[in-house]
Design a protein around this motif. Sequence first.
Motif, PDB file in Angstrom:
ATOM      1  N   PRO A  48       3.674 -35.185 -35.071  1.00 33.14           N
ATOM      2  CA  PRO A  48       2.488 -35.422 -34.629  1.00 33.14           C
ATOM      3  C   PRO A  48       1.377 -35.717 -35.378  1.00 33.14           C
ATOM      4  CG  PRO A  48       3.556 -33.209 -34.079  1.00 33.14           C
ATOM      5  CD  PRO A  48       4.255 -33.977 -34.963  1.00 33.14           C
ATOM      6  N   TYR A  49       0.681 -36.901 -35.134  1.00 34.19           N
ATOM      7  CA  TYR A  49      -0.002 -37.514 -36.185  1.00 34.19           C
ATOM      8  C   TYR A  49      -1.427 -38.064 -35.271  1.00 34.19           C
ATOM      9  CZ  TYR A  49      -2.140 -40.371 -39.548  1.00 34.19           C
ATOM     10  OH  TYR A  49      -2.834 -41.253 -40.387  1.00 34.19           O
ATOM     11  N   ASP A  50      -2.381 -37.558 -36.039  1.00 31.47           N
ATOM     12  CA  ASP A  50      -3.940 -38.120 -35.423  1.00 31.47           C
ATOM     13  C   ASP A  50      -3.904 -37.938 -33.789  1.00 31.47           C
ATOM     14  OD1 ASP A  50      -6.393 -39.618 -35.856  1.00 31.47           O
ATOM     15  OD2 ASP A  50      -5.345 -41.532 -35.448  1.00 31.47           O
ATOM     16  N   GLY A  51      -3.572 -36.847 -33.538  1.00 32.43           N
ATOM     17  CA  GLY A  51      -3.643 -36.463 -32.073  1.00 32.43           C
ATOM     18  C   GLY A  51      -2.814 -37.157 -31.039  1.00 32.43           C
ATOM     19  N   LYS A  52      -1.806 -37.648 -31.755  1.00 31.59           N
ATOM     20  CA  LYS A  52      -0.479 -38.201 -30.803  1.00 31.59           C
ATOM     21  C   LYS A  52       0.828 -37.918 -31.154  1.00 31.59           C
ATOM     22  CE  LYS A  52      -3.559 -42.015 -29.316  1.00 31.59           C
ATOM     23  NZ  LYS A  52      -4.546 -42.745 -30.066  1.00 31.59           N
ATOM     24  N   ASP A  53       1.910 -38.131 -30.447  1.00 35.99           N
ATOM     25  CA  ASP A  53       3.064 -38.007 -30.840  1.00 35.99           C
ATOM     26  C   ASP A  53       3.672 -39.273 -31.386  1.00 35.99           C
ATOM     27  OD1 ASP A  53       3.538 -35.318 -30.533  1.00 35.99           O
ATOM     28  OD2 ASP A  53       4.694 -35.633 -28.464  1.00 35.99           O
TER      29      ASP A  53
END
Length: 140
Positions: A48-53
């Motif tokens: 999970p990174y910057d609000g996304k998978d």
Amino acid sequence: MHLLRLFLIPALMSPFWASPGAAQDFSTSSGVKPILELIRPQWVAIRPYDGKDHLYFTTLLVYRCGIEKISFAYNGGGFQPLDHEPCYRDEANPSALKVETHLPYVVAPLESLQSIDIRLEFDDGSVMAQSYGRGEIQIN
């Protein structure tokens, strides 16, 4: 720590780590299949990174020269081919990832990737497949 694992596994499996005389051709299916079998739990990772998978294929891509086709599916959907860098057969390190035109991951909405299926096809007609649950491959 998990990110370190994601990037160190390919380095540890490189020909430099092998003993002299044990060099292997990582550009053929017969050269990469034994390694891929050993590192099956690390083929892919979800971060999970910057609000996304982000679904990372970095480990598989290091061995792409010996893989004919990489396909993936998520949450029980249909398989789709992974668009990735070519094998640079005319260069000193054909499996190096340049990350200039292709990223080693795909992006999906946050928490949407609950299961991942991977299918590898080889030039000898054989197939390797693996399924993962999110908890098995998520890194933080």
